[in-house]
Write a protein that holds these residues in place. Structure first.
Motif, short mmCIF file in Angstrom:
data_model
loop_
_atom_site.label_atom_id
_atom_site.label_comp_id
_atom_site.label_asym_id
_atom_site.label_seq_id
_atom_site.Cartn_x
_atom_site.Cartn_y
_atom_site.Cartn_z
N ARG A 1 9.11 18.35 78.95
CA ARG A 1 9.07 18.86 77.58
C ARG A 1 7.80 18.42 76.89
O ARG A 1 7.41 17.26 76.99
N GLN A 2 7.16 19.34 76.17
CA GLN A 2 5.96 18.97 75.44
C GLN A 2 6.36 18.19 74.20
O GLN A 2 7.13 18.66 73.36
N LEU A 3 5.78 17.00 74.05
CA LEU A 3 6.08 16.11 72.93
C LEU A 3 4.92 16.01 71.96
O LEU A 3 5.13 15.71 70.78
N THR B 1 3.44 14.25 67.32
CA THR B 1 4.80 14.70 67.60
C THR B 1 5.28 15.62 66.49
O THR B 1 4.75 15.62 65.37
N GLU B 2 6.32 16.37 66.79
CA GLU B 2 6.98 17.21 65.80
C GLU B 2 8.35 16.65 65.41
O GLU B 2 8.90 17.02 64.37
N ARG B 3 8.89 15.76 66.23
CA ARG B 3 10.23 15.20 66.00
C ARG B 3 10.15 13.68 66.00
O ARG B 3 9.52 13.07 66.85
N ASP C 1 9.81 10.85 69.12
CA ASP C 1 9.15 11.31 70.34
C ASP C 1 7.97 10.43 70.74
O ASP C 1 7.60 10.40 71.92
N THR D 1 9.00 8.02 73.29
CA THR D 1 9.12 8.63 74.62
C THR D 1 7.74 8.79 75.25
O THR D 1 7.57 8.57 76.46
N VAL D 2 6.75 9.16 74.45
CA VAL D 2 5.37 9.26 74.95
C VAL D 2 4.92 7.91 75.49
O VAL D 2 4.29 7.83 76.56
N ARG E 1 6.37 7.36 78.82
CA ARG E 1 5.71 8.21 79.81
C ARG E 1 4.36 7.64 80.21
O ARG E 1 3.95 7.73 81.36
N GLU F 1 2.51 9.83 65.13
CA GLU F 1 3.76 10.35 64.58
C GLU F 1 3.82 9.99 63.10
O GLU F 1 3.76 8.80 62.73
N GLY G 1 1.99 13.68 76.89
CA GLY G 1 2.42 14.57 75.81
C GLY G 1 2.96 15.90 76.27
O GLY G 1 3.50 16.66 75.48
#
Length: 317
Positions: free
Chosen positions: A43-45, A123-125, A128, A131-132, A135, A181, A243
């Motif tokens: 998923r793109q973050l 990020t949009e949310r 996230d 999570t990045v 990753r 973010e 991302g």
């Protein structure tokens, strides 16, 4: 949003040695994964938020005083205070994305040298960015480097603005990439003049930027191209892959990262060739004509159609 880089010089002197040693030990595995050989996240973050660059003085002054740019885009020359520093930039703001430009010498030291540049992907949310960070670790980044940026609206009170993470805390050569973010505290402050959330946890770019783009031609940045030194490119790749961008290597060095409506091209170049090369824009409406505007040592070509291309020349040395 350049202020972080100057502060980092002081903040990471002790950490830099540790990061360098860890990077040397893990360098082989990290490079192999960063070049696109590893699996892409599902998923793109992260999404292109904005980029900035230091232009030659002639071009920066021409940008600042251009009447055409004030028609073409939601254009602003603004002074901002954040993280204990103050800077003045030239801004072209769209619906979700924007561009920030400086002139040689506008900023102190290395930050003000021609070709210094950077890019934020956001990020949009809410949540996230964590999570990045995980990753990045899975991609072999031993110690992702976090930082919280604040903003001062002029009353001396620091408001939390956004959190960032980088693949390295070491000083950049010419290009500074980071993930970011926006924070709920910033959106909640009425002085931010931001929009209400569209869904729970909305920390997106469209909420952050004003809607004045509707009164101009420029809608958004759809592509950017930079010349980037090798060390900075190596720090950008894990961020793009973490991302969720689709990253493709280019012959002769460099990469193209696609996803989220913006194409990012980073060419591997020596430091003296670094900097912003080209920006592409989507327009709010198609135009039937081709308009060419010379702005200092740059050329903005608008139309025909619903797009524009802004190309930057290297200054005469």
């Amino acid at each position: 949003m350049i202020v972080y880089r100057a502060l980092r010089r002081v903040a990471v002197l002790a950490a830099a040695v540790t990061v360098a040693i860890a990077g040397a030990m893990a360098g082989g595995a990290s490079a192999a994964r960063a070049d696109g050989s590893g699996p892409q996240p599902e998923r793109q973050l992260l999404f292109y938020n904005h980029a900035y660059s230091v232009l030659d003085r002639e071009t920066a002054d021409a940008v600042e005083h251009s009447e055409y740019l004030r028609t073409f885009a939601n254009f602003e020359v603004r002074t901002t205070t954040g993280g204990g520093m103050t800077w003045t930039g030239r801004y072209l703001k769209g619906r979700e994305t924007y561009l920030e430009l400086f002139g040689t010498g506008d900023l102190p030291g290395q930050d003000g040298e021609f070709g210094s540049a950077g890019m934020g992907v956001s990020t949009e949310r809410a949540g996230d960015l964590a999570t990045v960070t995980e990753r990045l670790k899975a991609l072999g980044v031993a110690e992702p480097f976090p930082y919280r940026q604040t903003r001062d609206f002029g009353d001396g009170v620091k408001v939390p603005w956004f959190d960032t993470v980088r693949a390295s805390g070491a000083q950049y050569d010419a290009f500074d990439p980071w993930a970011m973010e926006y924070l709920p505290e910033y959106f909640a402050d009425p002085r931010s003049k931001t929009e209400p959330e569209s869904f729970p946890g909305d920390v997106g770019r469209e909420r952050y930027l004003p809607d004045d783009y509707r009164d101009h031609l420029m809608r958004d940045v759809t592509a950017v191209r930079f010349g980037v030194p090798a060390r900075d490119l190596a720090n950008a790749l894990p961020l793009l892959r973490a991302g969720g961008f689709a990253v493709q290597s280019l012959p002769g060095g460099g990469v193209v990262a696609a996803g989220g409506g913006t194409r990012i091209r980073l060419d591997s170049v020596p430091r003296e060739q670094a900097g912003l090369k080209q920006v592409r824009f989507a327009l709010n409406r198609p135009v039937a004509y081709r308009h060419e505007e010379r702005i200092g040592r740059s050329t903005l070509v608008v139309g025909p159609g619903a797009h524009a291309v802004w190309s930057f020349d290297a200054p005469v040395r």
